[in-house]
Design an enzyme around this catalytic site. Structure first.
Site, short mmCIF file in Angstrom:
data_model
loop_
_atom_site.label_atom_id
_atom_site.label_comp_id
_atom_site.label_asym_id
_atom_site.label_seq_id
_atom_site.Cartn_x
_atom_site.Cartn_y
_atom_site.Cartn_z
N ASN A 9 1.38 5.60 4.56
CA ASN A 9 0.00 5.16 4.75
C ASN A 9 0.00 4.20 5.94
O ASN A 9 0.38 3.04 5.80
CB ASN A 9 -0.52 4.47 3.48
CG ASN A 9 -1.93 3.93 3.67
OD1 ASN A 9 -2.58 4.21 4.69
ND2 ASN A 9 -2.39 3.16 2.70
N TRP A 10 -0.39 4.72 7.08
CA TRP A 10 -0.36 3.89 8.29
C TRP A 10 -1.47 2.85 8.30
O TRP A 10 -1.46 1.95 9.14
CB TRP A 10 -0.51 4.78 9.54
CG TRP A 10 0.69 5.61 9.88
CD1 TRP A 10 1.85 5.74 9.15
CD2 TRP A 10 0.85 6.45 11.03
NE1 TRP A 10 2.71 6.60 9.78
CE2 TRP A 10 2.13 7.04 10.94
CE3 TRP A 10 0.04 6.74 12.12
CZ2 TRP A 10 2.61 7.92 11.92
CZ3 TRP A 10 0.52 7.61 13.09
CH2 TRP A 10 1.79 8.19 12.99
N LYS A 11 -2.44 2.99 7.42
CA LYS A 11 -3.60 2.07 7.41
C LYS A 11 -4.23 2.05 8.81
O LYS A 11 -4.22 3.08 9.49
CB LYS A 11 -3.18 0.69 6.91
CG LYS A 11 -2.42 0.79 5.57
CD LYS A 11 -2.18 -0.52 4.89
CE LYS A 11 -1.40 -0.28 3.58
NZ LYS A 11 -1.21 -1.48 2.80
N HIS A 97 -7.50 3.41 -2.61
CA HIS A 97 -6.52 2.38 -2.24
C HIS A 97 -7.12 1.00 -2.55
O HIS A 97 -8.33 0.80 -2.41
CB HIS A 97 -6.18 2.49 -0.75
CG HIS A 97 -4.99 1.66 -0.40
ND1 HIS A 97 -5.09 0.30 -0.20
CD2 HIS A 97 -3.68 1.98 -0.26
CE1 HIS A 97 -3.88 -0.17 0.06
NE2 HIS A 97 -3.01 0.83 0.03
N GLU A 99 -7.17 -1.61 -0.95
CA GLU A 99 -7.92 -2.21 0.18
C GLU A 99 -9.33 -1.63 0.26
O GLU A 99 -10.28 -2.32 0.60
CB GLU A 99 -7.14 -1.98 1.49
CG GLU A 99 -5.89 -2.85 1.53
CD GLU A 99 -4.70 -2.23 2.24
OE1 GLU A 99 -4.87 -1.29 3.03
OE2 GLU A 99 -3.56 -2.69 1.98
N GLU A 169 0.10 1.22 -7.30
CA GLU A 169 0.36 0.18 -6.31
C GLU A 169 -0.09 -1.17 -6.84
O GLU A 169 -1.28 -1.51 -6.75
CB GLU A 169 -0.41 0.49 -5.01
CG GLU A 169 -0.03 1.82 -4.39
CD GLU A 169 -0.32 1.83 -2.89
OE1 GLU A 169 0.62 2.10 -2.14
OE2 GLU A 169 -1.45 1.56 -2.48
N GLY A 175 2.23 -5.31 0.89
CA GLY A 175 2.32 -6.08 2.13
C GLY A 175 2.85 -7.49 1.93
O GLY A 175 2.76 -8.32 2.83
N SER A 215 5.55 -2.66 -0.88
CA SER A 215 6.77 -3.17 -0.25
C SER A 215 7.99 -2.27 -0.43
O SER A 215 9.12 -2.76 -0.56
CB SER A 215 7.06 -4.60 -0.74
OG SER A 215 5.99 -5.46 -0.37
N GLY A 236 3.40 1.56 3.12
CA GLY A 236 2.60 1.01 4.20
C GLY A 236 3.47 0.56 5.36
O GLY A 236 3.91 1.36 6.18
P1 13P Z 1 3.24 -1.95 1.93
O1 13P Z 1 4.29 -0.86 1.85
O2 13P Z 1 3.05 -2.46 3.31
O3 13P Z 1 3.45 -2.99 0.90
O4 13P Z 1 1.85 -1.22 1.58
C1 13P Z 1 1.79 -0.44 0.43
C2 13P Z 1 0.53 0.31 0.48
O5 13P Z 1 -0.55 -0.24 0.38
C3 13P Z 1 0.62 1.76 0.69
O6 13P Z 1 -0.60 2.37 0.47
#
Ligand code: 13P
Length: 253
Positions: A9-11, A97, A99, A169, A175, A215, A236
């Site tokens: 997930n590159w966001k 997600h 977010e 998640e 993150g 993470s 992420g």
């Molecule tokens: P991180 O791997 O940066 O913690 O993010 C996880 C995430 O939100 C994947 O969708």
């Protein structure tokens, strides 16, 4: 056999040139993927067609939208529909997600509509669930996640639910560099599977992939993925680093 997935997930990250370089590095790395193991790349919308072209001919590789809207088409400026994603050959869409839930007000009810759209247009929804830190500290995470699943997914038929991928998640691990322990991940994944079994039966629940996100890195993926109910990861930050993500793909068991 249950699918195993390493999902990136590159966001909202990377310029077009950076995206191209990262895709090239990931795609040129040798891998030993078996037919039930997949790599899913949720790249930003402007790069989807480009990424789709890059992976053509790579059988285990797929692209994903990071979101889609609750309607097929119409006057919804700025939104992207499941129908559009399907029309350019996208196979997956990440939905719910944390977010999106937090910053864009996506509710469990809205997510039910989005999952419905994805299924209507033949996309595999990667449905995200997971509790915030306050819920984990109160020890009520199982009930919290169960409610997310019930309110967004339990209106779907047995046939439909088998087309869904779930990603657990925990928000406190996203993150933050603070990953859930392998045991914490396994405990929640087993709970998710038992909730699904309660609604759809064990045979169906046993076939639904449940990914862990929060993470995940090259260095911890193997331990987390080795848990019996963890079927890969939704990654992420580490998915933006070629060497890390290649190691994560290799950690699929
Ligand atoms: P991180 O791997 O940066 O913690 O993010 C996880 C995430 O939100 C994947 O969708």
């Amino acid at each position: 056999m249950r699918q195993q997935i390493a999902a990136a997930n590159w966001k909202m990250n990377l310029t077009f040139d950076q995206a191209g370089n990262l895709l090239d590095e990931i795609l040129k790395a040798p891998n030993q993927l078996q037919p039930h193991q997949k790599v899913v790349l949720a790249v930003p919308f402007p790069y989807l067609q480009f990424a789709q072209n890059k992976i053509s001919g790579k059988v285990n590789f797929f692209t994903a939208g990071q979101n889609c809207y609750t309607k097929s088409r119409g006057a919804f400026t700025g939104e992207t529909s499941a129908e559009m994603l399907h029309s350019i050959g996208i196979g997956y869409v990440v939905l719910g997600h944390s977010e999106r839930r937090e910053y864009f007000g996506e509710s469990n009810a809205m997510l039910e509509e989005k999952v419905s759209m994805a299924l209507t247009y033949g996309l595999t929804p990667v449905f995200c669930c997971g509790e915030p830190l306050s819920v984990r500290e109160a020890g009520t995470q199982n009930a919290y996640v169960e409610q997310q699943l019930k309110e967004s997914l339990f209106g779907f038929s047995e046939e439909q639910i088998q087309k869904i991928v779930i990603a657990y998640e925990p928000i406190w691990a996203i993150g933050t560099g603070k990953t859930a322990t392998a045991a914490q991940a396994q405990e929640m994944h087993a709970h998710i599977r038992s909730v699904l079994a309660g609604q759809y039966g064990k045979a169906v629940a046993d076939e639904i992939p449940v990914l862990y996100g929060g993470s995940v890195k090259g260095s911890n993926a193997k331990e987390i993925f080795s848990q019996p109910d963890v079927d890969g990861g939704l990654v992420g930050g580490a998915s933006l680093i070629a060497a890390d993500f290649i190691q994560i793909i290799d950690a699929l068991k």
